[in-house]
Structures are given as structure tokens and as C-alpha cells.
Scaffold this motif. Structure first.
Motif, PDB file in Angstrom:
ATOM      1  N   GLU A  37       4.687   6.501 -13.362  1.00 55.63           N
ATOM      2  CA  GLU A  37       4.452   7.603 -12.425  1.00 55.63           C
ATOM      3  C   GLU A  37       5.637   8.566 -12.391  1.00 55.63           C
ATOM      4  O   GLU A  37       5.458   9.787 -12.326  1.00 55.63           O
ATOM      5  N   ARG A  95       2.409   1.793  -3.455  1.00 56.15           N
ATOM      6  CA  ARG A  95       1.461   2.348  -4.432  1.00 56.15           C
ATOM      7  C   ARG A  95       1.162   3.816  -4.153  1.00 56.15           C
ATOM      8  O   ARG A  95       1.056   4.626  -5.077  1.00 56.15           O
ATOM      9  N   ARG A  96       1.022   4.179  -2.894  1.00 53.85           N
ATOM     10  CA  ARG A  96       0.617   5.547  -2.539  1.00 53.85           C
ATOM     11  C   ARG A  96       1.746   6.555  -2.687  1.00 53.85           C
ATOM     12  O   ARG A  96       1.523   7.703  -3.101  1.00 53.85           O
ATOM     13  N   TYR A  97       2.959   6.146  -2.361  1.00 46.86           N
ATOM     14  CA  TYR A  97       4.054   7.104  -2.286  1.00 46.86           C
ATOM     15  C   TYR A  97       5.200   6.836  -3.270  1.00 46.86           C
ATOM     16  O   TYR A  97       6.127   7.642  -3.353  1.00 46.86           O
ATOM     17  N   THR A 123       7.931   2.259  -0.303  1.00 45.60           N
ATOM     18  CA  THR A 123       7.469   1.841   1.022  1.00 45.60           C
ATOM     19  C   THR A 123       8.121   2.684   2.105  1.00 45.60           C
ATOM     20  O   THR A 123       7.487   3.050   3.104  1.00 45.60           O
ATOM     21  N   ASP A 137       0.830  -1.207   0.000  1.00 42.33           N
ATOM     22  CA  ASP A 137       0.000   0.000   0.000  1.00 42.33           C
ATOM     23  C   ASP A 137       0.861   1.253   0.000  1.00 42.33           C
ATOM     24  O   ASP A 137       0.600   2.195  -0.770  1.00 42.33           O
ATOM     25  N   TYR A 138       1.899   1.295   0.810  1.00 39.49           N
ATOM     26  CA  TYR A 138       2.770   2.471   0.842  1.00 39.49           C
ATOM     27  C   TYR A 138       3.526   2.628  -0.471  1.00 39.49           C
ATOM     28  O   TYR A 138       3.775   3.747  -0.926  1.00 39.49           O
ATOM     29  N   GLY A 185       6.205   5.922   3.182  1.00 42.07           N
ATOM     30  CA  GLY A 185       5.048   5.692   4.032  1.00 42.07           C
ATOM     31  C   GLY A 185       5.440   5.383   5.463  1.00 42.07           C
ATOM     32  O   GLY A 185       4.807   5.861   6.415  1.00 42.07           O
TER      33      GLY A 185
END
Length: 213
Positions: free
Chosen positions: A171, A54-56, A59, A51-52, A62
Motif C-alpha cells: 500500500e 487495514r483501513r488506515y 491503528t 480493522d483500523y 483510526g
């Protein structure tokens, strides 16, 4: 004639295949680190790691933002390799391809310095790069953060329109394109993007195709 560009190259899955052996090892080490330091079971730790990422885009970011993790300690613990030379999957013809590209070449990676320099040395890539920007040198502000790009541009006294970013991460290419850089996406899939100027399966194709930039 116009001056040659400055090339900014990502490392993992751009200059070598990290997904084959290195990424599974790092992902497992990150999951185990999160288990130990956050007290999570392996499934929750793996979900948080992904999750971290993908979000940032990393890892690490995050963990620093949400858990006050020491970034250097995290990198040291998660980038230990029993036999890195055996784990690297690298195409030697890529060395010749880089030699044929005009202009300066800078490594621009979210990986730690010790790991990046070890991969460069083991593959013979180090002779092609004038400078290395690891996540420590980016002040732990990894791509796709605008801050990471600003550090490289400022330190190297570069203007974005004279730079070409070569990456496997879309990205990161989006940030580069918004800054005015030209972009090369190393990707074998069918997806296209308006933020990509040139899409290639391998860096080995660059000498024949970069004229299209």
C-alpha cells in the motif's frame, strides 16, 4: 553520470524482522490500550485494532479520527519494551549492503521516534541514515497517506523521480509509485504488482540488483 538517488527506507519488516517478536508485543499492547480506554473486551479490542490498521495503514490513525485518542500518549503506552535488544531479529550483513548503495538514505517509518532511534542504535544502522522521519515528524499522518510523503519531499527538497522507496508494505509503495518514485518491495511471497519496480526477499540483495531500477 547521473547523480545517485535518495533512498527512503521503511524500518519494520524491511530493515529488521519485526514480526518475530516486536509486532506481537506491540499488537498486544495496542489491544490492551483499547480495552482500557474504550471499555471493550479483548476480542472486540483486537478486532478494532486490526480493522483500523487495514483501513488506515495504522491503528493510531483510526483511534485519533474516531475516538479523539491522544496520539503521543498512545505511542508512549504501546511502544514500551522490557528488553528491546533481545527482541530484535536483524541480519548483520545488511549493514554492508547499505554501505554499498550510492546516495543518501532516509528512514521513513510509521513508528515513533524513540522506538525507531533505539532500533537504529542497537543494530548499528544509525550510521547509514542522514535523517529519520518518524510518525511524530510526519505530524501523525502515517504512510500510505500522501501527506506523509509530501512532508519528507518538502523538508528534504527532493523530487520524487530521484527517490527510491524500499518497503514491505505494498500500500505504501502504491502511493510512492503514483508520485513518480521507483519502488522496491521486500516480500517473500509470489504476488506481483504493477506498482513495484523491483521485488526482493531481503535488503541484502539490493547492491546486486538496484541497477535494474
Amino acid at each position: 553520470m547521473s547523480p545517485p538517488p535518495t533512498w527512503l527506507f521503511d524500518l519494520d519488516n524491511t530493515l529488521h524482522n519485526a514480526s518475530a517478536r516486536i509486532f506481537p508485543h506491540i499488537n498486544r499492547a495496542m489491544r490492551e490500550y483499547i480495552e482500557r480506554h474504550l471499555g471493550l473486551d479483548r476480542y472486540a479490542a483486537d478486532r478494532l485494532r486490526a480493522d483500523y490498521w487495514r483501513r488506515y495503514g495504522a491503528t493510531l490513525l483510526g483511534l485519533v479520527r474516531h475516538h479523539a485518542t491522544d496520539p503521543q500518549h498512545f505511542l508512549d503506552e504501546t511502544h514500551r519494551f522490557p528488553d528491546l535488544e533481545r527482541m530484535i531479529v536483524f541480519e548483520k550483513p545488511l549493514l554492508h549492503a547499505l554501505k554499498r548503495l550510492p546516495g543518501r538514505k532516509i528512514l521513513f517509518t510509521n513508528g515513533p521516534a524513540a522506538y525507531a532511534n533505539a532500533v537504529l542504535a542497537l543494530t548499528g544502522l544509525q550510521r547509514h541514515f542522514d535523517s529519520v522521519y518518524s510518525v511524530e515528524r510526519l505530524r501523525f499522518q502515517p504512510k500510505p497517506s500522501r501527506a506523509a510523503f509530501d512532508i519528507v519531499l518538502r523538508n528534504e527538497r527532493l523530487t520524487p523521480h530521484r527517490c527510491i522507496l524500499v518497503e514491505d508494505s505494498l500500500e505504501n509503495l502504491v502511493t510512492a509509485k503514483k508520485l513518480g518514485m521507483r519502488t522496491v518491495w521486500i516480500n517473500t511471497g509470489m504476488r506481483q504488482s504493477p506498482f513495484v519496480d523491483l521485488k526482493l526477499r531481503s535488503v541484502r540483495e539490493l547492491p546486486h540488483r538496484y541497477g535494474r531500477l
